[in-house]
Design a protein around this motif. Structure first.
Motif, PDB file in Angstrom:
ATOM      1  N   ASN A 137    -119.241 -58.503   1.693  1.00 13.17           N
ATOM      2  CA  ASN A 137    -119.647 -59.487   0.698  1.00 13.17           C
ATOM      3  C   ASN A 137    -121.181 -59.541   0.679  1.00 13.17           C
ATOM      4  OD1 ASN A 137    -120.189 -60.847   3.088  1.00 13.17           O
ATOM      5  ND2 ASN A 137    -119.425 -62.817   2.329  1.00 13.17           N
ATOM      6  N   PRO A 138    -121.803 -60.238  -0.265  1.00 15.74           N
ATOM      7  CA  PRO A 138    -123.268 -60.238  -0.343  1.00 15.74           C
ATOM      8  C   PRO A 138    -123.962 -60.648   0.946  1.00 15.74           C
ATOM      9  CG  PRO A 138    -122.349 -61.122  -2.361  1.00 15.74           C
ATOM     10  CD  PRO A 138    -121.188 -60.929  -1.427  1.00 15.74           C
ATOM     11  N   ALA A 139    -123.415 -61.643   1.658  1.00 13.53           N
ATOM     12  CA  ALA A 139    -124.037 -62.048   2.926  1.00 13.53           C
ATOM     13  C   ALA A 139    -123.962 -60.911   3.947  1.00 13.53           C
ATOM     14  CB  ALA A 139    -123.350 -63.300   3.474  1.00 13.53           C
ATOM     15  N   GLY A 140    -122.846 -60.193   3.947  1.00 14.01           N
ATOM     16  CA  GLY A 140    -122.709 -59.051   4.843  1.00 14.01           C
ATOM     17  C   GLY A 140    -123.649 -57.928   4.467  1.00 14.01           C
ATOM     18  N   GLN A 141    -123.829 -57.689   3.177  1.00 12.48           N
ATOM     19  CA  GLN A 141    -124.754 -56.663   2.712  1.00 12.48           C
ATOM     20  C   GLN A 141    -126.182 -56.977   3.156  1.00 12.48           C
ATOM     21  OE1 GLN A 141    -124.328 -55.967  -1.541  1.00 12.48           O
ATOM     22  NE2 GLN A 141    -122.134 -56.385  -1.408  1.00 12.48           N
ATOM     23  N   GLN A 142    -126.561 -58.240   3.054  1.00 14.79           N
ATOM     24  CA  GLN A 142    -127.922 -58.633   3.406  1.00 14.79           C
ATOM     25  C   GLN A 142    -128.214 -58.409   4.881  1.00 14.79           C
ATOM     26  OE1 GLN A 142    -128.492 -62.664   2.079  1.00 14.79           O
ATOM     27  NE2 GLN A 142    -128.181 -62.161  -0.072  1.00 14.79           N
ATOM     28  N   LEU A 143    -127.254 -58.771   5.756  1.00 16.52           N
ATOM     29  CA  LEU A 143    -127.537 -58.600   7.181  1.00 16.52           C
ATOM     30  C   LEU A 143    -127.569 -57.115   7.565  1.00 16.52           C
ATOM     31  CD1 LEU A 143    -124.760 -57.955   9.088  1.00 16.52           C
ATOM     32  CD2 LEU A 143    -124.198 -60.254   8.283  1.00 16.52           C
ATOM     33  N   ILE A 144    -126.778 -56.283   6.874  1.00 17.64           N
ATOM     34  CA  ILE A 144    -126.830 -54.844   7.141  1.00 17.64           C
ATOM     35  C   ILE A 144    -128.143 -54.260   6.648  1.00 17.64           C
ATOM     36  CG2 ILE A 144    -125.844 -52.619   6.455  1.00 17.64           C
ATOM     37  CD1 ILE A 144    -123.103 -53.859   6.618  1.00 17.64           C
ATOM     38  N   GLN A 145    -128.588 -54.682   5.483  1.00 18.74           N
ATOM     39  CA  GLN A 145    -129.828 -54.171   4.915  1.00 18.74           C
ATOM     40  C   GLN A 145    -131.032 -54.553   5.761  1.00 18.74           C
ATOM     41  OE1 GLN A 145    -129.645 -55.720   0.934  1.00 18.74           O
ATOM     42  NE2 GLN A 145    -128.114 -54.218   0.265  1.00 18.74           N
ATOM     43  N   ARG A 146    -130.946 -55.705   6.433  1.00 17.13           N
ATOM     44  CA  ARG A 146    -132.048 -56.092   7.332  1.00 17.13           C
ATOM     45  C   ARG A 146    -132.142 -55.137   8.512  1.00 17.13           C
ATOM     46  NH1 ARG A 146    -130.376 -61.600   6.410  1.00 17.13           N
ATOM     47  NH2 ARG A 146    -129.220 -61.582   8.372  1.00 17.13           N
ATOM     48  N   GLY A 147    -131.002 -54.594   8.933  1.00 11.80           N
ATOM     49  CA  GLY A 147    -131.001 -53.655  10.049  1.00 11.80           C
ATOM     50  C   GLY A 147    -131.405 -54.300  11.360  1.00 11.80           C
ATOM     51  N   ASP A 148    -131.296 -55.599  11.435  1.00 10.95           N
ATOM     52  CA  ASP A 148    -131.704 -56.339  12.624  1.00 10.95           C
ATOM     53  C   ASP A 148    -130.462 -56.765  13.402  1.00 10.95           C
ATOM     54  OD1 ASP A 148    -132.828 -57.959  14.532  1.00 10.95           O
ATOM     55  OD2 ASP A 148    -133.334 -59.582  13.147  1.00 10.95           O
ATOM     56  N   GLY A 149    -130.030 -55.931  14.342  1.00 11.59           N
ATOM     57  CA  GLY A 149    -128.843 -56.241  15.132  1.00 11.59           C
ATOM     58  C   GLY A 149    -127.631 -55.450  14.694  1.00 11.59           C
ATOM     59  N   LEU A 150    -127.460 -55.253  13.392  1.00 13.31           N
ATOM     60  CA  LEU A 150    -126.374 -54.445  12.846  1.00 13.31           C
ATOM     61  C   LEU A 150    -126.945 -53.510  11.780  1.00 13.31           C
ATOM     62  CD1 LEU A 150    -123.590 -57.168  12.376  1.00 13.31           C
ATOM     63  CD2 LEU A 150    -123.633 -55.385  14.128  1.00 13.31           C
ATOM     64  N   ARG A 151    -126.478 -52.267  11.788  1.00 11.00           N
ATOM     65  CA  ARG A 151    -126.964 -51.306  10.804  1.00 11.00           C
ATOM     66  C   ARG A 151    -125.874 -50.282  10.504  1.00 11.00           C
ATOM     67  NH1 ARG A 151    -128.558 -49.484  15.742  1.00 11.00           N
ATOM     68  NH2 ARG A 151    -128.492 -47.213  16.083  1.00 11.00           N
ATOM     69  N   LEU A 152    -126.025 -49.578   9.389  1.00 10.95           N
ATOM     70  CA  LEU A 152    -125.097 -48.521   9.013  1.00 10.95           C
ATOM     71  C   LEU A 152    -125.687 -47.163   9.357  1.00 10.95           C
ATOM     72  CD1 LEU A 152    -123.560 -49.382   5.514  1.00 10.95           C
ATOM     73  CD2 LEU A 152    -122.460 -49.473   7.750  1.00 10.95           C
ATOM     74  N   VAL A 153    -124.884 -46.314   9.968  1.00 10.20           N
ATOM     75  CA  VAL A 153    -125.256 -44.930  10.246  1.00 10.20           C
ATOM     76  C   VAL A 153    -124.130 -44.062   9.709  1.00 10.20           C
ATOM     77  CG1 VAL A 153    -125.807 -43.207  11.994  1.00 10.20           C
ATOM     78  CG2 VAL A 153    -126.516 -45.592  12.327  1.00 10.20           C
ATOM     79  N   HIS A 154    -124.411 -43.325   8.604  1.00 12.46           N
ATOM     80  CA  HIS A 154    -123.398 -42.511   7.942  1.00 12.46           C
ATOM     81  C   HIS A 154    -122.143 -43.330   7.614  1.00 12.46           C
ATOM     82  CE1 HIS A 154    -125.907 -39.085   8.666  1.00 12.46           C
ATOM     83  NE2 HIS A 154    -125.748 -39.147   9.987  1.00 12.46           N
ATOM     84  N   GLY A 155    -122.359 -44.555   7.134  1.00 10.67           N
ATOM     85  CA  GLY A 155    -121.251 -45.382   6.689  1.00 10.67           C
ATOM     86  C   GLY A 155    -120.552 -46.152   7.792  1.00 10.67           C
ATOM     87  N   ARG A 156    -120.990 -46.002   9.039  1.00 11.05           N
ATOM     88  CA  ARG A 156    -120.347 -46.682  10.160  1.00 11.05           C
ATOM     89  C   ARG A 156    -121.275 -47.736  10.757  1.00 11.05           C
ATOM     90  NH1 ARG A 156    -117.918 -41.827   9.825  1.00 11.05           N
ATOM     91  NH2 ARG A 156    -115.675 -41.781  10.248  1.00 11.05           N
ATOM     92  N   LEU A 157    -120.671 -48.826  11.195  1.00 13.30           N
ATOM     93  CA  LEU A 157    -121.433 -49.949  11.706  1.00 13.30           C
ATOM     94  C   LEU A 157    -121.861 -49.711  13.143  1.00 13.30           C
ATOM     95  CD1 LEU A 157    -122.254 -52.785  10.622  1.00 13.30           C
ATOM     96  CD2 LEU A 157    -120.255 -53.691  11.832  1.00 13.30           C
ATOM     97  N   HIS A 158    -123.117 -49.981  13.423  1.00 15.92           N
ATOM     98  CA  HIS A 158    -123.647 -49.861  14.776  1.00 15.92           C
ATOM     99  C   HIS A 158    -124.414 -51.135  15.118  1.00 15.92           C
ATOM    100  CE1 HIS A 158    -123.104 -45.482  15.770  1.00 15.92           C
ATOM    101  NE2 HIS A 158    -122.837 -45.483  14.469  1.00 15.92           N
ATOM    102  N   ALA A 159    -124.236 -51.597  16.352  1.00 11.86           N
ATOM    103  CA  ALA A 159    -125.036 -52.712  16.851  1.00 11.86           C
ATOM    104  C   ALA A 159    -126.351 -52.165  17.392  1.00 11.86           C
ATOM    105  CB  ALA A 159    -124.269 -53.466  17.930  1.00 11.86           C
ATOM    106  N   SER A 160    -127.249 -53.074  17.758  1.00 11.95           N
ATOM    107  CA  SER A 160    -128.562 -52.632  18.228  1.00 11.95           C
ATOM    108  C   SER A 160    -128.499 -51.968  19.596  1.00 11.95           C
ATOM    109  CB  SER A 160    -129.532 -53.818  18.266  1.00 11.95           C
ATOM    110  OG  SER A 160    -129.020 -54.843  19.111  1.00 11.95           O
ATOM    111  N   THR A 161    -127.446 -52.242  20.361  1.00 16.03           N
ATOM    112  CA  THR A 161    -127.267 -51.606  21.668  1.00 16.03           C
ATOM    113  C   THR A 161    -125.920 -50.892  21.709  1.00 16.03           C
ATOM    114  OG1 THR A 161    -126.157 -53.482  22.753  1.00 16.03           O
ATOM    115  CG2 THR A 161    -128.581 -53.489  22.733  1.00 16.03           C
TER     116      THR A 161
END
Length: 244
Positions: free
Chosen positions: A37-61
């Motif tokens: 959803n839009p809130a989820g998109q925003q936190l992924i786009q920030r890349g702060d703690g959660l990010r997408l790598v080749h379509g898969r979710l990764h945490a910062s650690t």
């Protein structure tokens, strides 16, 4: 029991999810993201703690990524009909924290099974609810729990900190009290909430808080979220497709 959600109802559900301040993402056990959803998109786009790598979710650690993977696999297994009779998957802590950069409040993630009536893809196996607690949330949440479950102020404070991922030992150190004191408070919380285990308590607290935030959101200006059925199709959150 499986059922089909009509397309119009699916679009209206997407419109409802677009109003939430809490991030909602659907994933499979490899953490491929199918919907946000839009809130989820925003936190992924920030890349702060959660990010997408080749379509898969990764945490910062890598540690947090492994915890998230185990949690998704566990709820997917528990919701699968392929589990042999008498066997049950080990359920992880239903709520856990994901570290972010600097001193930013950690993300709090609730992992839940996703039935066959998926809003995004039949391949999605779990839904993630991602919250970003504000610095003042611990005190606010304590007040909510104190009122809802008739806890004392100290018990409500402990409940809020347990929900944030704090252990009993860490809570005792933070509050400057003996470990036996927080254990006594926890027993009292169990009695008042009728929870039997700490994991059950955390699930109860998270569910209560999630529902409370759905109906009494921090953002009071939600007039844009009242959408007519014929407008729902224009409020589609983004889909995430793995390019590989």
């Amino acid at each position: 029991m499986s059922f089909h959600i009509p397309n119009t109802a699916t679009e209206e559900l997407r419109a409802v999810l677009a109003c939430l301040e809490i991030g909602v993402l659907t994933v499979d056990r490899s953490l491929h993201v199918y919907f946000a959803n839009p809130a989820g998109q925003q936190l992924i786009q920030r890349g702060d703690g959660l990010r997408l790598v080749h379509g898969r979710l990764h945490a910062s650690t890598s540690h947090d990524t492994r915890l998230l993977t185990v949690a998704v696999a566990s709820v997917a297994d528990r919701s699968s009909e392929a589990i042999p009779p008498g066997r049950s998957a080990v359920a992880p802590n239903p709520v856990f924290a994901v570290a972010r950069e600097a001193d930013a409040p950690m993300y709090r993630i609730v992992v839940a099974p996703l039935g066959s009536a998926s809003i995004a893809s039949a391949a999605a196996e779990a839904v993630l609810f991602v919250d970003t607690p504000h610095e003042t949330d611990a005190a606010t949440e304590a007040q909510v729990f104190q009122h809802a479950f008739h806890l004392t102020r100290a018990e409500a404070r402990l409940a809020a900190h347990l929900l944030s991922g704090t252990s009993l030992t860490e809570a005792a150190d933070k509050f400057g009290v003996a470990h036996n004191t927080v254990r006594s408070q926890l027993r009292a919380i169990f009695e008042k909430t009728r929870a039997r285990r700490q994991a059950d308590l955390v699930r109860l607290l998270a569910s209560h808080l999630f529902l409370q935030r759905l109906f009494v959101g921090r953002n009071k200006n939600n007039s844009d979220c009242f959408i007519r059925s014929d407008d729902a199709a224009h409020q589609r959150p983004e889909h995430f497709d793995d390019p590989h």
